[in-house]
Structure formats: structure tokens, C-alpha cells
Scaffold this motif. Structure first.
Motif, PDB file in Angstrom:
ATOM      1  N   HIS A 457      -9.175   4.573   7.796  1.00 51.55           N
ATOM      2  CA  HIS A 457      -8.605   5.812   7.270  1.00 51.55           C
ATOM      3  C   HIS A 457      -9.687   6.801   6.856  1.00 51.55           C
ATOM      4  O   HIS A 457      -9.553   8.011   7.102  1.00 51.55           O
ATOM      5  CB  HIS A 457      -7.681   5.508   6.094  1.00 51.55           C
ATOM      6  CG  HIS A 457      -6.414   4.823   6.485  1.00 51.55           C
ATOM      7  ND1 HIS A 457      -5.435   5.443   7.220  1.00 51.55           N
ATOM      8  CD2 HIS A 457      -5.972   3.555   6.242  1.00 51.55           C
ATOM      9  CE1 HIS A 457      -4.433   4.578   7.428  1.00 51.55           C
ATOM     10  NE2 HIS A 457      -4.735   3.434   6.843  1.00 51.55           N
ATOM     11  N   ALA A 467      -7.511   8.323   1.738  1.00 47.12           N
ATOM     12  CA  ALA A 467      -7.710   7.065   2.466  1.00 47.12           C
ATOM     13  C   ALA A 467      -7.289   5.866   1.632  1.00 47.12           C
ATOM     14  O   ALA A 467      -6.719   4.897   2.149  1.00 47.12           O
ATOM     15  CB  ALA A 467      -9.168   6.942   2.894  1.00 47.12           C
ATOM     16  N   ALA A 470      -3.470   5.758   1.723  1.00 46.04           N
ATOM     17  CA  ALA A 470      -2.984   5.247   3.013  1.00 46.04           C
ATOM     18  C   ALA A 470      -3.195   3.739   3.123  1.00 46.04           C
ATOM     19  O   ALA A 470      -2.322   3.009   3.617  1.00 46.04           O
ATOM     20  CB  ALA A 470      -3.691   5.971   4.157  1.00 46.04           C
ATOM     21  N   THR A 471      -4.340   3.277   2.645  1.00 48.69           N
ATOM     22  CA  THR A 471      -4.621   1.833   2.646  1.00 48.69           C
ATOM     23  C   THR A 471      -3.629   1.092   1.762  1.00 48.69           C
ATOM     24  O   THR A 471      -3.101   0.038   2.145  1.00 48.69           O
ATOM     25  CB  THR A 471      -6.060   1.585   2.154  1.00 48.69           C
ATOM     26  OG1 THR A 471      -6.978   2.236   3.035  1.00 48.69           O
ATOM     27  CG2 THR A 471      -6.376   0.102   2.098  1.00 48.69           C
TER      28      THR A 471
END
Length: 492
Positions: A457, A467, A470-471
Motif C-alpha cells: 500500500h 497505507a 488500508a492494511t
């Protein structure tokens, strides 16, 4: 974090009375070990798991009171941070399909709790450290409302005499301070309980200490903190620092920390409780009305409340537990070094490895700790926290070897034998330990998956916070699907 207590201030007299009472409890405990029956017919095991609460974006949801009201299950309890709750799974007998019973109970409870908590905008996440935590979540107003947390924070900061400094060097470097113990709330763990006979406690505890590094290596699930990539199991370093009552001067003098790996192999459970009383001043000097000696001499079972409360403020990675259930006293080892997650089945696989290895190594004719220095065991532990599943571990008669090879070639057969000694069904052994085997073959655990997912990401965006979100959302999806982490799709 221990039993409920009321908000209050402590006087010098309180501390003097408490010290005397703890020592009286210790004397009674010594008598009980020699005079009282602390045995049991069937081995029971139990699990506690701490959860993070997240919103729809994967950010911390400061809603533990609302979530607990919605869940309305006494097995779920508050924890230190407003973004934490904990489940205490009722103990079960380990023989036969007992571990399957624990797994099914945990899975069902999690499904129900997730559905109810989601109604108030909070989703349950099993992970060692939530990647989306930010500096603002380490403020005083993020501590849960329960007075015990505020009181404990005040006592730790008062004992320390200065703000808590968190410094961790990993892939990145973190250097921050806090004026409460709220950074400890970032450390969400799995706690495994194993009921132990008094005469077996010392070898079992020694065995648990010897395998601590292996547990952390294969189970690591905490690579991120405050936007930085640090250790594979950053939780270990963070917890050690977040509850440290020592100033720099006391550290230099060699004063022992309250988060404590230990300093020697033991010969009795009494050694650990005696160390508690000898080395550690009280944090919560609350004196109960019970006279433990009078209770013992009247033929009743003492609860030893001061001894237990004091023990609860000393955070050994393998903590001794004295408890009374249904009027019968017993001893347990509380294994506290594993992170939460990644899934229910991964948690049960970690538990099977622990229970099997402790059983077989604790009853060995030539104990592993007779060939391994305590310092080497501690060094193994911290190195495993740094490097995770690809760490190297020193092991007697083998030398320094990769954790993956050590588990595959040496320890998995022993864990199978230990579970067999405990009459665990072969199908249960094969299924759970097979997950550990596949983690070692693939090199994939929670920490490595998180690092790879984040790398994917962040490569397409310079926004590290995005990021991390999203993770976290991807992790949450896989966690609730429930497949073991070594099967999760990777980006590399």
C-alpha cells in the motif's frame, strides 16, 4: 490489569500495613504448599484475549463502554484504553477435544460480540498493536473510566517521578513520551492459562521460560507502532517500557523492572511469590479484612487477596497464579507473551504449541534448562521479538539455529508428544500443530503478512497513514473470515 478498586489516595500507613499483610499472606501460602491439597483430577486450560476496537475506516474507535453495553456478556470486560475490551473464555478440560471446545466457544462469542458492537460503530480486531494508532490516542482522556486504571497510572508515574519515555529502534526509530501508562493499552495480548500441580510448577514454569522465544518467533503480530515499522513483536518492547516504574538512575543501579522476564530458573512456585514480596514495592496497597492465618487454621481456604493483588502488578511474561475456584485452591501458569490474533484458529494453534511443549519439556528426564543458561533464554526471547519468525535461537545440543528449523525438526514432535500425554485427540493435535508447521514452512505469520501488505500500500502512495488504514482493513477482513494467517494472500 487486575481487580476493581475505588479511586483513592494512599498514605504511608497504608503502605506499611500492606507490606505486613502481604508478608503474612506469603507465610500462609508457604504453609499451604506443604499442608494443603492443591491437586486436581483433570487439567484445565483457559484463554483471555484483548481486542482493539476500530471504526469503518480502521481507525481506533473510543467506544469500549458502548460496545460492552451492546455485547451484554459478562465474559467481555473493559480494558485500559477506550479502544480496548477483553474476553475471558471459561476454562475447559484439555483432554479429548477440549481445545476444539475452547475454539468453538471463542469463535461463537466473537461472532456475536462483533455483530452487536458493530451496531454502535465498533468492530473487534485481534492484533498485537493496532497499526492506525496515533500520538493523540496516547492522551489521558483515552484511559477507560474504571477508577482502577487511573489509579494504577498515577501510582506508576508517581513511583517513576517523571514521564514515561518510549524508545524503540527497529526498521524505523520511535522516540516519544507519555504522562500516563496509556501506551500500555496499545499492547493487546493473548493470555494462556495452564493449571499445574504444586510439585510440577517449577519445571513447567522453567519450560515455559525456555520456549518463550519460540512462541514469540512463530506468533509475532505487532510490527507497527505510531506509523513506524519497529520489531516483529513490538509489543514486548512497548510493554516493558510503558509500565516501567524506574527512573534512569534506578535502572543504572540494577533495580528490577515490573515487566519481568525473571533472573533465574526456579525450584518452587514459592520462589516467584517470594521475589515479588522481596523486590517490588506496592503499587496498590489495599488491605482486605481477611486474616489468612485465621482462615487457614479454621479449616477454610484463604483467598490471600493482598498477595494476589501484588502479584497482579508485577508483569512477568510467565506469571504464577494462585486462585480459588468453587472453594478449591489451585495454581496456574499465565503465559502472557503472545499477541492477540491473527485469527481464532491461529490462537488455538499457538495454545497447542505452548501446552504441548510445556508438558513434555517440564517432565523431561534431562530438563532443557539444565543445559541452557537463563540469560541465553532471555536473549533468545528479545531477539525473537525483534526479528520474528526468521530469528536465530540458541538451543541445547543444537546450537544456534533458525527458529523455523528448530520448530520443524525438534519442537513440533515434542509438542505432539506432550499433547498426547495430556490425552488430546490425535485429530486435534494434527490440525492445530499443522498450522504451526505451515507457518514455519512458508515463513508467514501475522507480522510478516502485515509488513508485506503495508509495503504494497505504501509503495503506491506516500501517505503512510492511509497505507496503515488500508492494511488494517484488509487484516480485519481476513481475521473475520477465520482462515489461518499462513493461507492469507500476499502482495509479493
Amino acid at each position: 490489569m487486575g481487580q476493581d478498586v475505588d479511586a483513592r489516595e494512599f498514605s504511608r500507613e497504608d503502605r506499611t500495613r500492606y507490606r505486613a499483610k502481604v508478608r503474612r499472606c506469603l507465610d500462609v501460602f508457604a504453609r499451604m504448599l506443604s499442608e494443603h491439597d492443591l491437586s486436581f483430577e483433570h487439567t484445565h486450560v483457559g484463554i483471555e484475549i484483548e481486542f482493539n476496537l476500530v471504526d469503518d475506516q480502521g481507525d481506533p474507535a473510543l467506544k469500549n463502554a458502548e460496545a460492552l453495553d451492546a455485547i451484554a456478556d459478562e465474559d467481555f470486560q473493559t480494558e485500559l484504553g477506550l479502544f480496548n475490551i477483553e474476553i475471558n473464555v471459561p476454562p475447559a478440560r484439555i483432554e479429548g477435544t477440549g481445545l476444539d471446545v475452547l475454539q468453538a466457544t471463542l469463535r461463537d462469542d466473537l461472532n456475536v460480540a462483533q455483530a452487536k458492537a458493530s451496531e454502535v460503530g465498533a468492530h473487534l480486531l485481534m492484533i498485537g498493536i493496532l497499526p492506525t494508532l496515533q500520538e493523540g490516542h496516547f492522551s489521558r482522556d483515552v484511559i477507560s473510566a474504571n477508577p482502577r486504571y487511573h489509579l494504577l497510572s498515577e501510582q506508576i508515574l508517581n513511583a517513576r517521578g517523571e514521564d514515561i519515555e518510549i524508545v524503540i529502534d527497529g526498521v524505523d526509530r520511535l522516540d516519544t513520551t507519555a504522562d500516563t501508562i496509556i501506551p500500555e493499552a496499545a499492547c493487546t495480548s493473548t493470555q494462556l492459562h495452564l493449571q499445574v500441580e504444586p510439585d510440577e510448577f517449577a519445571p513447567m514454569w522453567n519450560a515455559a521460560q525456555a520456549i518463550a522465544a519460540v512462541q514469540v518467533a512463530v506468533g509475532a503480530n505487532s510490527p507497527f507502532l505510531l506509523g513506524q515499522q519497529l520489531w516483529h513483536e513490538t509489543r514486548i518492547a512497548l510493554f516493558e517500557q510503558a509500565t516501567d516504574t524506574r527512573s534512569e538512575e534506578l535502572k543504572a543501579q540494577g533495580v528490577r523492572p515490573r515487566v519481568f522476564f525473571g533472573e533465574r530458573w526456579i525450584t518452587s512456585v514459592f520462589d516467584l511469590f517470594e521475589e515479588n514480596v522481596r523486590y517490588f514495592p506496592a503499587l496498590l496497597p489495599i488491605v482486605d479484612d481477611e486474616d489468612p492465618l485465621a482462615e487457614l487454621e479454621a479449616g477454610r481456604v484463604p483467598n490471600l487477596p493482598e498477595l494476589r493483588l501484588h502479584n497482579g502488578t508485577i508483569y512477568r511474561w510467565n506469571r504464577p497464579i494462585y486462585d480459588v475456584a468453587d472453594g478449591r485452591p489451585h495454581l496456574r501458569i499465565e503465559n502472557r507473551l503472545l499477541p492477540a490474533g491473527p485469527t481464532v484458529v491461529d490462537t488455538m494453534a499457538n495454545a497447542a504449541l505452548f501446552y504441548g511443549l510445556v508438558k513434555v519439556l517440564g517432565t523431561s528426564d534431562r530438563p532443557v534448562w539444565s543445559q541452557l543458561s537463563f540469560r541465553a533464554a532471555e536473549d533468545n526471547f528479545h531477539q525473537a521479538a525483534r526479528a520474528g519468525i526468521d530469528t536465530d535461537i540458541y538451543w541445547p545440543a543444537v546450537g544456534t539455529v533458525s527458529a523455523r528449523e528448530l520448530v520443524l525438526r525438534q519442537l513440533l514432535p515434542l509438542a505432539h508428544a506432550g499433547l498426547e500425554e495430556m490425552d488430546v485427540d490425535a485429530s486435534v493435535r494434527d490440525r492445530l500443530l499443522g498450522i504451526i508447521e505451515q507457518r514455519c514452512i512458508t515463513g508467514r505469520n501475522g507480522a510478516t503478512w502485515l509488513i508485506d501488505e503495508f509495503s504494497h500500500h505504501v509503495a503506491s502512495s506516500s501517505d503512510r497513514a492511509a497505507a496503515m488504514r488500508a492494511t488494517t482493513r484488509a487484516y480485519e477482513e481476513h481475521m473475520h473470515q477465520g482462515d489461518p494467517v499462513h493461507t492469507w494472500p500476499t502482495r509479493s
